[in-house]
Design a protein around this motif. Structure first.
Motif, mmCIF file in Angstrom:
data_model
loop_
_atom_site.group_PDB
_atom_site.id
_atom_site.type_symbol
_atom_site.label_atom_id
_atom_site.label_comp_id
_atom_site.label_asym_id
_atom_site.label_seq_id
_atom_site.Cartn_x
_atom_site.Cartn_y
_atom_site.Cartn_z
ATOM 1 N N GLU A 135 0.375 -1.532 -0.136
ATOM 2 C CA GLU A 135 0.013 -0.222 -0.458
ATOM 3 C C GLU A 135 1.506 1.034 -0.326
ATOM 4 O OE1 GLU A 135 -1.951 2.502 3.303
ATOM 5 O OE2 GLU A 135 -3.089 -0.195 3.417
ATOM 6 N N THR A 136 1.011 2.110 -0.721
ATOM 7 C CA THR A 136 1.544 3.034 -0.680
ATOM 8 C C THR A 136 0.688 4.266 -1.133
ATOM 9 O OG1 THR A 136 1.645 2.997 -3.432
ATOM 10 C CG2 THR A 136 3.512 1.791 -2.511
ATOM 11 N N ILE A 137 1.014 6.046 -0.445
ATOM 12 C CA ILE A 137 0.322 6.141 -0.622
ATOM 13 C C ILE A 137 1.715 8.185 -0.669
ATOM 14 C CG2 ILE A 137 -1.007 8.204 1.080
ATOM 15 C CD1 ILE A 137 -1.478 6.162 2.990
ATOM 16 N N LYS A 138 0.940 8.745 -1.633
ATOM 17 C CA LYS A 138 1.569 9.925 -2.428
ATOM 18 C C LYS A 138 1.520 11.203 -2.342
ATOM 19 C CE LYS A 138 4.324 7.420 -6.389
ATOM 20 N NZ LYS A 138 4.712 7.211 -8.047
ATOM 21 N N ARG A 139 2.132 11.999 -2.265
ATOM 22 C CA ARG A 139 1.349 13.182 -2.287
ATOM 23 C C ARG A 139 2.106 13.898 -3.575
ATOM 24 N NH1 ARG A 139 2.847 18.606 0.678
ATOM 25 N NH2 ARG A 139 1.145 20.084 -0.006
ATOM 26 N N GLY A 140 1.577 14.870 -4.141
ATOM 27 C CA GLY A 140 1.916 15.128 -5.199
ATOM 28 C C GLY A 140 2.896 13.877 -6.069
ATOM 29 N N ARG A 141 4.075 14.403 -5.989
ATOM 30 C CA ARG A 141 4.960 12.850 -7.246
ATOM 31 C C ARG A 141 5.659 12.256 -5.765
ATOM 32 N NH1 ARG A 141 6.737 16.276 -12.316
ATOM 33 N NH2 ARG A 141 4.626 16.681 -13.712
ATOM 34 N N LYS A 142 5.780 12.674 -4.828
ATOM 35 C CA LYS A 142 6.276 12.509 -3.522
ATOM 36 C C LYS A 142 5.837 11.282 -2.635
ATOM 37 C CE LYS A 142 9.301 15.785 -4.233
ATOM 38 N NZ LYS A 142 11.117 15.381 -5.176
ATOM 39 N N ASN A 143 6.758 9.408 -2.412
ATOM 40 C CA ASN A 143 5.879 8.897 -1.909
ATOM 41 C C ASN A 143 6.077 9.201 -0.221
ATOM 42 O OD1 ASN A 143 5.652 6.471 -3.771
ATOM 43 N ND2 ASN A 143 7.692 7.070 -4.038
ATOM 44 N N VAL A 144 5.484 9.224 0.571
ATOM 45 C CA VAL A 144 5.266 9.657 1.649
ATOM 46 C C VAL A 144 4.615 8.734 2.957
ATOM 47 C CG1 VAL A 144 4.301 12.027 1.710
ATOM 48 C CG2 VAL A 144 2.727 10.398 1.481
ATOM 49 N N SER A 145 4.317 7.200 2.394
ATOM 50 C CA SER A 145 3.692 6.357 3.426
ATOM 51 C C SER A 145 3.884 4.865 2.363
ATOM 52 C CB SER A 145 2.257 6.717 3.063
ATOM 53 O OG SER A 145 1.861 5.537 4.638
ATOM 54 N N LEU A 146 4.625 3.964 2.836
ATOM 55 C CA LEU A 146 4.731 2.779 2.083
ATOM 56 C C LEU A 146 4.130 1.341 3.380
ATOM 57 C CD1 LEU A 146 5.118 0.613 0.214
ATOM 58 C CD2 LEU A 146 7.791 1.196 0.808
ATOM 59 N N SER A 147 3.949 0.939 2.660
ATOM 60 C CA SER A 147 3.141 0.105 3.602
ATOM 61 C C SER A 147 3.375 -1.401 2.644
ATOM 62 C CB SER A 147 1.792 -0.083 5.212
ATOM 63 O OG SER A 147 1.438 1.036 5.224
ATOM 64 N N GLU A 148 3.825 -2.740 4.150
ATOM 65 C CA GLU A 148 4.261 -3.560 2.859
ATOM 66 C C GLU A 148 3.611 -4.881 4.001
ATOM 67 O OE1 GLU A 148 7.134 -2.880 -0.205
ATOM 68 O OE2 GLU A 148 8.097 -3.237 2.061
ATOM 69 N N ALA A 149 2.973 -5.714 3.471
ATOM 70 C CA ALA A 149 3.038 -7.792 4.516
ATOM 71 C C ALA A 149 2.972 -8.364 3.441
ATOM 72 C CB ALA A 149 1.321 -7.461 4.568
ATOM 73 N N VAL A 150 2.663 -9.589 4.176
ATOM 74 C CA VAL A 150 2.929 -10.982 3.877
ATOM 75 C C VAL A 150 1.895 -11.857 4.148
ATOM 76 C CG1 VAL A 150 3.948 -13.751 3.416
ATOM 77 C CG2 VAL A 150 5.255 -10.944 3.131
ATOM 78 N N VAL A 151 0.453 -12.062 3.363
ATOM 79 C CA VAL A 151 -0.588 -12.581 4.248
ATOM 80 C C VAL A 151 -0.532 -14.295 4.515
ATOM 81 C CG1 VAL A 151 -1.103 -10.317 4.537
ATOM 82 C CG2 VAL A 151 -1.836 -11.284 2.179
ATOM 83 N N THR A 152 -1.445 -14.397 4.974
ATOM 84 C CA THR A 152 -2.308 -15.559 3.939
ATOM 85 C C THR A 152 -3.553 -15.475 3.475
ATOM 86 O OG1 THR A 152 -0.479 -16.890 6.008
ATOM 87 C CG2 THR A 152 -2.796 -17.972 4.827
ATOM 88 N N ILE A 153 -4.798 -15.567 2.575
ATOM 89 C CA ILE A 153 -5.713 -15.367 2.301
ATOM 90 C C ILE A 153 -5.885 -16.850 2.155
ATOM 91 C CG2 ILE A 153 -7.180 -15.184 0.431
ATOM 92 C CD1 ILE A 153 -5.216 -13.238 -0.983
ATOM 93 N N HIS A 154 -7.219 -17.163 3.148
ATOM 94 C CA HIS A 154 -8.275 -18.167 3.342
ATOM 95 C C HIS A 154 -8.829 -17.806 1.970
ATOM 96 C CE1 HIS A 154 -5.618 -20.112 6.844
ATOM 97 N NE2 HIS A 154 -5.419 -18.608 7.015
ATOM 98 N N LYS A 155 -8.590 -18.732 1.009
ATOM 99 C CA LYS A 155 -10.095 -18.506 0.407
ATOM 100 C C LYS A 155 -11.068 -19.536 0.502
ATOM 101 C CE LYS A 155 -9.963 -15.378 -3.745
ATOM 102 N NZ LYS A 155 -11.217 -15.034 -3.527
ATOM 103 N N THR A 156 -12.826 -18.958 -0.204
ATOM 104 C CA THR A 156 -13.281 -19.974 0.298
ATOM 105 C C THR A 156 -13.699 -20.838 -1.068
ATOM 106 O OG1 THR A 156 -14.912 -17.878 0.133
ATOM 107 C CG2 THR A 156 -14.758 -19.285 1.780
ATOM 108 N N PRO A 157 -14.918 -21.563 -1.612
ATOM 109 C CA PRO A 157 -14.907 -22.110 -3.178
ATOM 110 C C PRO A 157 -15.142 -20.976 -4.022
ATOM 111 C CG PRO A 157 -15.054 -23.781 -2.118
ATOM 112 C CD PRO A 157 -15.130 -22.329 -0.887
ATOM 113 N N TYR A 158 -15.577 -20.679 -5.434
ATOM 114 C CA TYR A 158 -16.004 -19.391 -5.770
ATOM 115 C C TYR A 158 -17.225 -19.816 -6.418
ATOM 116 C CZ TYR A 158 -11.597 -17.073 -7.683
ATOM 117 O OH TYR A 158 -10.983 -16.042 -7.423
#
Length: 426
Positions: free
Chosen positions: A161-184
């Motif tokens: 997840e990135t947030i920019k103000r104008g052209r400048k990066n001001v925030s960065l979040s990163e994560a490794v996650v486990t998705i428990h996906k249910t059937p379609y």
């Protein structure tokens, strides 16, 4: 608890932003710091015939579910268990000819993979026989149960997840996650558990206002249109849309219909975009679409839930991308990306501020879950989550271990370096 998004006129309103005056708090990184097994990392770049980088090119290890995608500069990092030395890697992207390369190819320095554009004239292909685009979409919805996974799956994914103000990066979040996906074919919600996470922000550039995105990894996951088709259109709601054919295309030797769609009622925020549908199976392979937010008042009510006094905050652009992957004849969620742009107007300031928020989720590995529904614990995230401020992970070179992640863009890396140095100086 039901994790379904909050609806407003049937729109995907799970992307909620909070504009608040800054209150800095530091959290802790999550997850085991030790790698579970030995891995080898391979890096490189994917470009087109002109040498321009290809964003979101897909790299998959043949015979496995291991994969990654390129960043906006075309760079990739692919981690493979060290005991897998005889495998090949397929590199693909919509509109380009795929390439399958032996792992040995990736062991060189400065690896550059060139993909050739698909130049084949597709309008004469007999398999593209439909003349009614609505009928193609109807078949896409009708065949959903046959084309997508019928089993529960456990997916490893990387979130940014990135947030920019104008052209400048001001925030960065990163994560490794486990998705428990249910059937379609199930109405049950997907769940997400946190494995590792880190975040940093440059609050000086946030201009005394902190923009926070509620939902975290649930945002790009929730645009899985084949899991949740009624979020935009269901089988009985197609009359609300206008459909037309665009120029067909091809990916991985699959001929695709390209169907344009847009809502006919354009009084409130309304959807428009493209669906890329397999000509044989009517599988939705990719979707790229926007939410028109010209109705500023309605769009503000839809997305902005908290803001400082003396400001007007409204979205000016909302864009979504979703891509599916195929394995053994069945398709599954592979990649999602959401992009929002907001304007902040202050009463006593001459110029406004513009913020861009991007969140992307890439599945890097998965397996069929034979154990049934997973019992929730404290690692499971709420769909109301806001990523906590956290700097500890950025100082740890081995933080991600064996997990595949999307390579940071150069601009993001530079922003992180500046933020880290500022924090160390203080």
């Amino acid at each position: 608890m039901n994790n379904a998004p909050i609806f407003f006129c049937r729109k995907l309103s799970f992307l909620i932003v909070f504009f608040t005056f800054v209150q800095v708090s530091w959290g802790l990184s999550t997850g085991d710091e030790h790698s579970l097994f030995q891995v080898s990392e391979y890096k490189g770049k994917v470009v087109n015939s002109s040498g321009d980088p290809i964003n979101s090119a897909y790299l998959a290890v043949e015979g496995t579910n291991i994969s990654t995608v390129t960043n906006s500069d075309g760079y990739f990092s692919l981690k493979i268990p060290a005991d897998m030395q005889e495998v090949s890697v397929t590199v693909s992207h919509l509109g380009y000819r795929s390439r399958t390369l032996p792992l040995e190819f990736f062991k060189s320095e400065n690896v550059v993979i060139e993909l050739q554009e698909t130049m084949e004239e597709l309008s004469e292909v007999s398999i593209l026989s439909y003349t009614d685009p609505r009928a193609v979409v109807e078949n896409m919805l009708k065949n959903r149960g046959n084309n997508y996974f019928e089993d529960r799956a456990t997916m490893t994914a990387f979130y940014r997840e990135t947030i920019k103000r104008g052209r400048k990066n001001v925030s960065l979040s990163e994560a490794v996650v486990t998705i428990h996906k249910t059937p379609y074919n199930s109405m049950s919600d997907d769940d997400i558990a946190l494995v590792k996470a880190r975040k940093t922000a440059d609050y000086d550039r946030l201009d005394t206002v902190a923009l926070k995105l509620r939902g975290g990894p649930y945002n790009p996951l929730s645009i899985d249109l084949m899991k949740n088709p009624t979020y935009i259109f269901g089988q009985d709601e197609l009359e609300r849309f206008e459909f037309s054919f665009d120029q067909p295309t091809k990916i991985n030797d699959r001929y695709l219909y390209v169907v344009n769609f847009k809502e006919e009622d354009q009084g409130m925020p309304w959807y428009y975009g493209k669906l890329y549908i397999d000509a044989r199976s009517f599988t939705l392979v990719k979707a790229s679409f926007n939410l028109n937010v010209d109705n500023r008042s309605a769009a503000t009510d839809l997305f902005v839930k908290k803001k400082p006094g003396g400001t007007k905050v409204y979205p000016v652009e909302v864009h979504y991308d979703i891509q599916y992957r195929e394995r053994d004849g069945r398709w599954y969620y592979g990649y999602g990306n959401t992009n929002l742009e907001f304007v902040v107007n202050w009463k006593r300031r001459l110029f406004n501020s513009r913020y861009k928020v991007s969140s992307e989720l890439a599945v890097t590995d998965w397996k069929i879950n034979t154990e049934g529904k997973v019992k929730k614990d404290n690692t499971f995230l709420s769909n109301r989550v806001v990523m906590a401020d956290d700097i500890s992970g950025f100082a740890d070179v081995g933080f991600w271990g064996e997990n595949n992640i999307i390579e940071p863009d150069k601009s993001i890396e530079n922003a992180i370096d500046k933020i880290r140095k500022r924090l160390e100086e203080n």
